[in-house]
Design a protein around this motif. Structure first.
Motif, mmCIF file in Angstrom:
data_model
loop_
_atom_site.group_PDB
_atom_site.id
_atom_site.type_symbol
_atom_site.label_atom_id
_atom_site.label_comp_id
_atom_site.label_asym_id
_atom_site.label_seq_id
_atom_site.Cartn_x
_atom_site.Cartn_y
_atom_site.Cartn_z
ATOM 1 N N LEU A 247 4.258 9.531 -10.106
ATOM 2 C CA LEU A 247 3.940 9.638 -11.336
ATOM 3 C C LEU A 247 2.948 11.019 -11.448
ATOM 4 C CD1 LEU A 247 2.376 5.916 -12.009
ATOM 5 C CD2 LEU A 247 4.515 7.243 -13.291
ATOM 6 N N GLY A 248 2.327 11.574 -10.491
ATOM 7 C CA GLY A 248 1.542 12.801 -10.646
ATOM 8 C C GLY A 248 2.625 14.000 -10.793
ATOM 9 N N TYR B 285 10.176 4.356 -7.677
ATOM 10 C CA TYR B 285 8.877 4.029 -6.882
ATOM 11 C C TYR B 285 8.271 2.873 -7.835
ATOM 12 C CZ TYR B 285 9.913 8.260 -4.107
ATOM 13 O OH TYR B 285 10.655 9.105 -3.076
ATOM 14 N N VAL B 286 8.174 2.935 -8.976
ATOM 15 C CA VAL B 286 7.384 2.045 -9.871
ATOM 16 C C VAL B 286 7.563 0.694 -9.601
ATOM 17 C CG1 VAL B 286 6.807 1.255 -12.104
ATOM 18 C CG2 VAL B 286 6.694 3.808 -11.493
ATOM 19 N N ASP C 75 0.862 -1.132 0.092
ATOM 20 C CA ASP C 75 0.047 0.094 -0.063
ATOM 21 C C ASP C 75 0.791 1.319 -0.062
ATOM 22 O OD1 ASP C 75 -2.197 -1.744 0.000
ATOM 23 O OD2 ASP C 75 -2.489 -1.303 2.121
ATOM 24 N N GLU D 257 2.672 1.598 -3.571
ATOM 25 C CA GLU D 257 1.715 1.887 -4.501
ATOM 26 C C GLU D 257 1.321 3.603 -4.309
ATOM 27 O OE1 GLU D 257 -1.026 1.727 -7.741
ATOM 28 O OE2 GLU D 257 0.603 0.563 -7.150
ATOM 29 N N ALA D 258 1.143 3.984 -3.102
ATOM 30 C CA ALA D 258 0.896 5.458 -2.898
ATOM 31 C C ALA D 258 2.175 6.116 -3.397
ATOM 32 C CB ALA D 258 0.565 5.531 -1.471
ATOM 33 N N ASN D 259 3.275 5.740 -3.128
ATOM 34 C CA ASN D 259 4.413 6.636 -3.547
ATOM 35 C C ASN D 259 4.581 6.578 -5.198
ATOM 36 O OD1 ASN D 259 5.121 6.962 -0.838
ATOM 37 N ND2 ASN D 259 6.683 5.284 -0.767
ATOM 38 N N ARG D 260 4.143 5.200 -5.741
ATOM 39 C CA ARG D 260 4.144 5.294 -7.166
ATOM 40 C C ARG D 260 3.290 6.328 -7.938
ATOM 41 N NH1 ARG D 260 1.515 3.124 -11.564
ATOM 42 N NH2 ARG D 260 -0.011 2.346 -10.103
ATOM 43 N N GLN D 261 1.963 6.220 -7.290
ATOM 44 C CA GLN D 261 1.092 7.062 -7.704
ATOM 45 C C GLN D 261 1.426 8.778 -7.707
ATOM 46 O OE1 GLN D 261 -2.593 6.138 -6.196
ATOM 47 N NE2 GLN D 261 -2.837 4.157 -7.072
ATOM 48 N N ARG D 262 2.217 8.820 -6.571
ATOM 49 C CA ARG D 262 2.453 10.522 -6.344
ATOM 50 C C ARG D 262 3.619 10.576 -7.190
ATOM 51 N NH1 ARG D 262 3.991 9.758 -1.411
ATOM 52 N NH2 ARG D 262 2.112 9.939 -0.482
#
Length: 279
Positions: free
Chosen positions: A134-135, A150-151, A124, A127-132
């Motif tokens: 990418l943003g 992160y990915v 979790d 996945e949060a770090n990956r989405q941040r």
């Protein structure tokens, strides 16, 4: 006169003696003679019985006699794919019929569940770090190298979580096919290493007779021929030829014929019985 009297007395005595002799003879004959038996009534002579039948053609099969062992058609080895976990539940024993997918035993899943919870938390977070990342990538707030890191971390934790969940599934030891349990080594409370066998399974409950034949006999055997087996308890079982071995043993000069035994008999794996193959 005296002389005539003596003559008359002699005649009287002679006549009396003769009369007594005749009477005695008649009595002896009457006693010793068997009474005649009435002849049996003679009935009419019985006529011969004639049964009428229609002639028909009948095949009288020739047979080949051989001996061989009864064995499982196929056996499956059932064990654990993970090691170091305690066996907390054993649900079947030798002789039980089981279905494909049925749970036969269970390993303690407590430690694996704790590890799964940790991996789920890590996933979790990753996945949060990956989405941040990418943003922020489009705005330049995070470098491409950090985004890749992160990915990759998110994918790694996801793979670890999937592997742990697969291990949790393996805590349930299930039957790979329908059949009969023929052996059990599972012991409640034991900590088993990975790959240890817990049970052996006769697949689909099918048994076969493996008769040993000479090369000339083997050449006459065809698939589908019927076999009568004489079991040790005096009963019989029927089987049908499934296939014959493509070669004979170099030392014994015997080949094997494989015949599937029909269900419902008292045949058991391990028996050594004689059979007659109908040609």
């Amino acid at each position: 006169k005296p002389a005539s009297s003596r003559v008359r007395r002699r005649l009287v005595y002679s006549a009396a003696g003769a009369a007594l002799l005749i009477a005695a003879s008649v009595a002896v004959i009457a006693v010793t003679r068997e009474p005649s038996r009435p002849s049996a009534a003679t009935g009419p002579v019985a006529a011969l019985t004639v049964t009428e039948a229609t002639a028909r053609r009948v095949s009288w099969p020739t047979t080949i006699e051989a001996s061989g062992a009864i064995a499982a058609w196929q056996e499956a080895s059932i064990g654990t794919q993970i090691g170091g976990y305690q066996l907390v539940d054993v649900r079947v024993n030798v002789g039980d019929r089981v279905r494909r997918g049925q749970v036969l035993a269970r390993l303690d899943p407590a430690l694996l569940k704790a590890e799964e919870a940790q991996l789920r938390a890590s996933y979790d977070e990753a996945e949060a770090n990956r989405q941040r990342a990418l943003g922020l990538q489009d705005s330049g707030g995070v470098s491409d190298q950090d985004v890749l890191q992160y990915v990759t971390q998110a994918r790694t934790t996801a793979a670890g979580l999937a592997a742990k969940r697969l291990q949790l599934r393996y805590t349930s030891v299930v039957a790979p096919d329908d059949g009969i349990i023929s052996a059990r080594t599972a012991t409640l409370g034991a900590v088993a290493p990975a790959g240890q066998e817990f049970f052996r399974l006769i697949r689909q409950g099918r048994l076969e007779w493996r008769g040993e034949l000479t090369a000339p006999q083997l050449a006459r055997v065809r698939s589908g021929q019927q076999i009568l087996l004489d079991l040790p308890d005096g009963t019989r079982a029927t089987a049908r030829v499934r296939q014959a071995a493509p070669a004979v043993d170099e030392r014994s000069r015997l080949g094997v014929v494989y015949a599937q035994i029909a269900g419902g008999s008292l045949a058991r794996a391990g028996m050594y019985v004689g059979g007659r193959i109908e040609m």
